[in-house]
Design an enzyme around this catalytic site. Structure first.
Site, PDB file in Angstrom:
ATOM      1  N   VAL A 101       0.833  -1.194   0.000  1.00 24.47           N
ATOM      2  CA  VAL A 101       0.000   0.000   0.000  1.00 24.47           C
ATOM      3  C   VAL A 101       0.874   1.254   0.000  1.00 24.47           C
ATOM      4  O   VAL A 101       0.392   2.362   0.040  1.00 24.47           O
ATOM      5  CB  VAL A 101      -0.962   0.021   1.209  1.00 24.47           C
ATOM      6  CG1 VAL A 101      -2.011  -1.066   1.068  1.00 24.47           C
ATOM      7  CG2 VAL A 101      -0.197  -0.145   2.522  1.00 24.47           C
ATOM      8  N   ASP A 102       2.198   1.045  -0.014  1.00 26.44           N
ATOM      9  CA  ASP A 102       3.103   2.195  -0.032  1.00 26.44           C
ATOM     10  C   ASP A 102       3.843   2.233  -1.374  1.00 26.44           C
ATOM     11  O   ASP A 102       3.450   1.583  -2.325  1.00 26.44           O
ATOM     12  CB  ASP A 102       4.089   2.120   1.142  1.00 26.44           C
ATOM     13  CG  ASP A 102       4.845   0.797   1.155  1.00 26.44           C
ATOM     14  OD1 ASP A 102       4.780   0.043   0.157  1.00 26.44           O
ATOM     15  OD2 ASP A 102       5.513   0.517   2.164  1.00 26.44           O
ATOM     16  N   ASP A 103       4.905   2.994  -1.435  1.00 23.02           N
ATOM     17  CA  ASP A 103       5.600   3.167  -2.705  1.00 23.02           C
ATOM     18  C   ASP A 103       6.751   2.190  -2.877  1.00 23.02           C
ATOM     19  O   ASP A 103       7.814   2.549  -3.373  1.00 23.02           O
ATOM     20  CB  ASP A 103       6.094   4.613  -2.831  1.00 23.02           C
ATOM     21  CG  ASP A 103       4.925   5.576  -2.884  1.00 23.02           C
ATOM     22  OD1 ASP A 103       3.825   5.127  -3.282  1.00 23.02           O
ATOM     23  OD2 ASP A 103       5.099   6.747  -2.525  1.00 23.02           O
TER      24      ASP A 103
END
Ligand code: WTA
Length: 659
Positions: free
Chosen positions: A526-528
């Site tokens: 859900v992050d980069d």
């Protein structure tokens, strides 16, 4: 690539698992309950199987709430032990000195070897004495940039024996990545090799190391010693400096005895750099007692290790999988396992299966990328070999799509093996969501449920735990023994990265679903952070590398689905005035990423953009870029928060121009 998983499709527990260490839902539930209600007793009981020079005073103390002060995790405080002693000496004392600890299988099928626990002991002691002779003692850091030869786990174990910390840097990283890590860790010694063949390709590890050491000096840290293992027929081109020396010149005269250094249960064992969503990679720190107990327990239960098994994990020791399931877990259990130098497709695509047949492998552990790549060559390449020894087949590193799962089950496992899709991270030290092979039916694409001691939650946007079926952020509410303790020299970053999103929870950075039957499904980061062929790469790392080219004003990296690699890297770049997107420029950009990060981080696609979609606060909206890259223009979603929405129209127009 992936069809949507069928969440009601199940495969039964194989008959061969009837006698597994954990072989019923009732037993699992009971152990799970005990591990959560009484963690000190549960893990303390397992810890007692190990040798402690001094028993611990406190099982566990911790704080997961950043709002209440420092985030801290301590297992077995006051206890003194040594990981190397428990991996090797303990088994020799129990009369298992002649048991094979490692088989080694080289790049060429004709190159192989083996090492008993006694031989391993002697080699590790010699290496420990070499370490001591160059001043590497308790608390110092040793960087290992090596091929998959036995000297690599030997060096890791030697560090543990003397209380030094190892940091293994995967042999596919560039000199720049090597130097960033050696600088951050202030490495006291680098151990490398003259070179290695991967398939037919020669990789000059020593040349990369020399460059890396020079670059580390430019950053402000001199690596005082570089130990070179002469490897392959290419002779090491040794620099003149005294700081460089050949291992073979020192090791033969080193004693095969070396007292272990008893260390505190919370003494750091190793640091391992991993990518995050921002900034440079962080040194994830694992400590002694908890890691030991957790690597052992997951190895034993998840792979259902039994005394005469031959375990094979195809990972590289440069990643956490190689730490926990090549070097440490298997040796804590006193098992026989394989260290493999080669690649799955050399000399042909049957190599994995040939090795399984050769050593009568009982547990085989690999990545979905490899399974998908080999599946392409058809069933024949597998069926040629006798794989009847296999019992458990493991998967790790990325979600496994149901097609690959079923092929693994049907063709490789002949419908007799348990498939364990193990979800975990560098940070977790060992599996946190995984099936246990003897417990309950599995579902292709699901990693079943939590391992003992792991209170995995699905949180909604407000941080409220979703009860029952639902989707959200995967976060863990209490410590398990194998979890990381800090970011090397940067505890603040540890707290900010993992404990600031939801107070009181370790946040994994992954999304997940709990289905109607309670099975867990990973939906991805859900992050980069990107996941390419199971390797973790930060978007920030690729963008920083591209930004070094004088023609690039700014860039954005995203991942898009790829049939074999799971995902591939797609980049959007904004050029500076006077530059044009040419084939040449694309090549230069790929080259720069290879040099700055490593070949495995090279983008597959580079697309020119006039501007990047950003929020008013300047954050790149990757969600929109992903849709554009996959030409999914109809579901761009809300673009009202963009600083300049005309950027999107331009991107769509460009996307339709093939280049
Ligand atoms: C991903 C590798 C789905 C996930 C051990 C995680 C997985 C990241 C799985 C950690 C799995 C790992 N199913 N996704 N079975 N295993 N991942 O630190 O996104 O290299 O956060 O550790 O890989 O990668 P790392």
């Amino acid at each position: 690539m992936a069809t949507r998983p069928n969440k009601s499709l199940t495969y039964p527990v194989p008959a061969a698992m009837a006698k597994a260490h954990c072989n019923s839902v009732e037993q699992y539930d009971e152990m799970m309950k005990e591990s959560l209600e009484n963690p000190g007793k549960f893990w303390g009981g397992i810890a007692s199987e190990f040798k402690w020079n001094k028993k611990w005073d406190t099982d566990l103390s911790y704080n997961f709430h950043r709002s209440k002060g420092k985030v801290e995790i301590k297992w077995f405080e006051g206890g003194e032990t040594n990981v190397c002693y428990n991996a090797i000496d303990r088994h020799i004392e129990a009369g298992k000195g002649d048991k094979i600890a490692f088989y080694w299988e080289g790049n060429e099928p004709t190159a192989d070897g083996s090492m008993t626990y006694q031989q391993l002991h002697d080699r590790v002691c010699q290496m420990s004495n070499v370490l001591k002779s160059c001043g590497v003692t308790k608390g110092k850091v040793v960087a290992l940039y090596m091929p998959m030869i036995l000297e690599l786990p030997i060096a890791m174990l030697a560090c543990a024996r003397v209380g030094a910390l190892h940091t293994v840097i995967f042999g596919g990283f560039s000199s720049k990545s090597l130097s960033d890590r050696m600088f951050d860790a202030k490495a006291d010694l680098l151990i490398t090799a003259s070179g290695v063949y991967r398939g037919k390709k020669f990789i000059d590890l020593l040349a990369i190391s020399k460059e890396g050491v020079e670059m580390t000096a430019e950053l402000g840290h001199e690596v005082p010693n570089v130990c070179v293992v002469q490897w392959t027929d290419v002779k090491a081109d040794m620099p003149e400096q005294d700081s460089y020396w050949l291992l073979e010149d020192k090791i033969a005269s080193a004693s095969t005895e070396c007292e272990v250094e008893w260390v505190d249960a919370e003494h750091p064992l190793f640091l391992l750099y991993t990518s995050g969503s921002t900034g440079t990679p962080k040194g994830v720190v694992h400590t002694t007692g908890g890691y030991m107990v957790y690597a052992y327990t997951t190895f034993k239960y998840v792979f259902d290790y039994q005394e005469n098994d031959v375990f094979w994990c195809t990972a590289d020791c440069g990643w956490i999988t190689g730490h926990s399931y090549i070097t440490y877990g298997p040796l804590f259990a006193g098992s026989t396992s394989i260290v493999f130098e080669g690649i799955p497709t050399y000399p042909d695509v049957g190599r994995f299966w040939e090795v399984c047949e050769k050593y009568k492998v009982t547990q085989f552990y690999t990545a979905p990328t490899a399974i998908r790549a080999l599946k392409r060559y058809g069933d024949e390449a597998v069926l040629k070999y006798d794989l009847s020894s296999l019992r458990v087949l493991g998967s790790v590193g990325e979600p496994i799509n149901p097609e690959a799962w079923e092929w693994y089950y049907r063709v490789v496992g002949q419908e007799k093996c348990a498939i364990v899709d193990t979800y975990w991270q560098t940070e977790t030290g060992g599996h946190v969501l995984t099936p246990l092979p003897g417990v309950k039916p599995t579902k292709p694409g699901s990693c079943s449920g939590p391992f003992f001691g792991v209170d995995m939650n699905i949180l909604d946007n407000e941080g409220k735990a979703v009860e029952g079926p639902g989707e959200g952020f995967l976060a863990i509410s209490r410590p398990w023994p194998g979890m990381m303790r800090t970011v090397f020299n940067n505890h603040e970053r540890f707290e900010a990265t993992y404990f600031s999103q939801f107070d009181g929870f370790y946040c994994t950075g992954d999304g997940g679903i709990r289905d109607e039957d309670g099975y867990m499904w990973i939906t991805g980061r859900v992050d980069d952070v990107m996941c390419i062929s199971g390797h973790r790469i930060g978007t920030a790392e690729v963008e920083a590398a591209m930004g070094k080219h004088e023609g690039i004003a700014e860039s954005a990296a995203i991942q898009i689905p790829h049939d074999i690699k799971g995902n591939s890297i797609y980049t959007f770049v904004v050029l500076r005035p006077g530059y044009e997107m040419t084939k040449e420029l694309k090549k230069e950009l790929v080259q720069i990423v290879r040099a700055e990060v490593g070949a495995f981080a090279a983008p597959d696609k580079i697309k020119e953009a006039e501007g990047l979609p950003k929020t008013r606060s300047g954050k790149i909206m990757r969600r929109i870029l992903r849709k554009i890259a996959t030409k999914d223009f109809d579901t761009l979603g809300d673009t009202s928060t963009l600083a300049d929405s005309s950027v999107v129209d331009q991107l769509i127009k460009n996307a339709n121009i093939e280049d």
